[in-house]
Design a protein around this motif. Sequence first.
Motif, short mmCIF file in Angstrom:
data_model
loop_
_atom_site.label_atom_id
_atom_site.label_comp_id
_atom_site.label_asym_id
_atom_site.label_seq_id
_atom_site.Cartn_x
_atom_site.Cartn_y
_atom_site.Cartn_z
N ASP A 8 0.83 -1.21 0.00
CA ASP A 8 0.00 0.00 0.00
C ASP A 8 0.86 1.26 0.00
O ASP A 8 0.51 2.26 -0.63
N GLY A 9 1.98 1.20 0.70
CA GLY A 9 2.90 2.34 0.71
C GLY A 9 3.45 2.63 -0.67
O GLY A 9 3.60 3.79 -1.06
N VAL A 10 3.77 1.56 -1.42
CA VAL A 10 4.27 1.73 -2.78
C VAL A 10 3.18 2.36 -3.65
O VAL A 10 3.45 3.28 -4.42
N TYR A 11 1.94 1.87 -3.51
CA TYR A 11 0.85 2.42 -4.31
C TYR A 11 0.59 3.89 -3.96
O TYR A 11 0.27 4.70 -4.83
N LYS A 12 0.75 4.26 -2.70
CA LYS A 12 0.58 5.67 -2.32
C LYS A 12 1.63 6.54 -3.00
O LYS A 12 1.34 7.64 -3.46
N VAL A 45 5.13 10.40 -7.01
CA VAL A 45 6.52 10.41 -6.57
C VAL A 45 7.29 9.28 -7.26
O VAL A 45 8.45 9.44 -7.61
N LEU A 46 6.63 8.17 -7.47
CA LEU A 46 7.25 6.98 -8.07
C LEU A 46 6.54 6.66 -9.38
O LEU A 46 5.31 6.63 -9.43
N ILE A 47 7.33 6.44 -10.42
CA ILE A 47 6.75 6.12 -11.74
C ILE A 47 6.54 4.61 -11.82
O ILE A 47 7.44 3.82 -11.49
N ALA A 48 5.35 4.21 -12.27
CA ALA A 48 5.03 2.79 -12.42
C ALA A 48 4.28 2.60 -13.73
O ALA A 48 3.71 3.55 -14.29
N ILE A 88 0.55 -2.97 -16.42
CA ILE A 88 0.52 -3.91 -17.53
C ILE A 88 -0.88 -4.48 -17.72
O ILE A 88 -1.39 -4.56 -18.83
N SER A 89 -1.50 -4.86 -16.62
CA SER A 89 -2.88 -5.36 -16.64
C SER A 89 -3.55 -4.94 -15.35
O SER A 89 -2.96 -4.25 -14.53
N SER A 90 -4.78 -5.39 -15.15
CA SER A 90 -5.50 -5.00 -13.94
C SER A 90 -4.86 -5.59 -12.68
O SER A 90 -5.08 -5.11 -11.59
N ARG A 91 -4.04 -6.65 -12.84
CA ARG A 91 -3.43 -7.29 -11.68
C ARG A 91 -1.91 -7.20 -11.67
O ARG A 91 -1.28 -7.75 -10.78
N PHE A 92 -1.35 -6.46 -12.63
CA PHE A 92 0.10 -6.48 -12.75
C PHE A 92 0.62 -5.06 -13.00
O PHE A 92 0.31 -4.44 -14.01
N THR A 93 1.44 -4.55 -12.05
CA THR A 93 2.06 -3.24 -12.16
C THR A 93 3.56 -3.42 -12.06
O THR A 93 4.06 -4.18 -11.24
N VAL A 94 4.30 -2.70 -12.92
CA VAL A 94 5.75 -2.83 -12.96
C VAL A 94 6.39 -1.51 -12.54
O VAL A 94 5.98 -0.44 -12.99
N VAL A 95 7.41 -1.62 -11.68
CA VAL A 95 8.20 -0.46 -11.28
C VAL A 95 9.65 -0.82 -11.59
O VAL A 95 10.16 -1.83 -11.12
N LYS A 110 15.42 1.71 -12.10
CA LYS A 110 15.91 3.05 -12.43
C LYS A 110 14.93 4.12 -11.95
O LYS A 110 15.35 5.21 -11.54
N ASP A 111 13.62 3.82 -11.93
CA ASP A 111 12.63 4.78 -11.43
C ASP A 111 12.71 4.91 -9.91
O ASP A 111 12.51 6.00 -9.37
N ILE A 112 12.99 3.80 -9.24
CA ILE A 112 13.18 3.85 -7.79
C ILE A 112 14.41 4.68 -7.46
O ILE A 112 14.38 5.55 -6.58
N ASP A 113 15.51 4.43 -8.18
CA ASP A 113 16.74 5.19 -7.95
C ASP A 113 16.53 6.68 -8.25
O ASP A 113 17.02 7.54 -7.52
N ALA A 114 15.76 6.99 -9.29
CA ALA A 114 15.49 8.39 -9.65
C ALA A 114 14.66 9.06 -8.56
O ALA A 114 14.89 10.22 -8.22
N MET A 115 13.71 8.33 -7.99
CA MET A 115 12.89 8.87 -6.92
C MET A 115 13.76 9.19 -5.70
O MET A 115 13.65 10.27 -5.10
#
Length: 174
Positions: free
Chosen positions: A7-11, A17-20, A23-30, A33-38
């Motif tokens: 839930d913290g990641v989704y917030k 703040v974080l780019i994600a 891909i589908s209704s049940r699959f999100t990719v982060v 490099k986006d974590i490092d940029a954040m």
Amino acid sequence: MLGITRDGVYKLIYRGVLIAYKISSRFTVVFRKDIDAMIEARPYERKPKATSLATDENGEAITEFYTTKEIIEKFGVSNSWVFAQAKRHNIPKVYHRGKTLWSKEHCDRVFAAKPEPPKDEDWISYSDVGAEYNLTHDLIHNYVKYHGLRRKKVGKYTYILRSKIDAILRPPML
């Protein structure tokens, strides 16, 4: 990797703040490099402590203060009256450990000049009317409003003309 819940990641994602990538209704990719940029974009920076110095009109530092409670006890005013008068007269204030501290000099000047109740015997306070006629404050206020009686506000007390309220509340003489 971040040590937070899903839930913290989704917030973080919803706040932008974080780019994600969804891909589908049940699959999100982060991506890593986006974590490092954040993390690079938002380093932890300690904010400097707020200064607890107040200055008067001449730019001199104020060193003596009252708490709000002390003002209420010393001058016999309400909490809302303290804040209203402080705003109206620009009384310097400082916040210290969750309490508001007000300049002693300014408070003495503003609150010591508290207006006296009317000396004229034609005026009577709401509390005196309530005691004399056994009425509540709200009922008196309704009478005053309904009949359009003149009021005089002095500090936190409201006065009305004795002759007008007597004319309304006294039983008719036969």
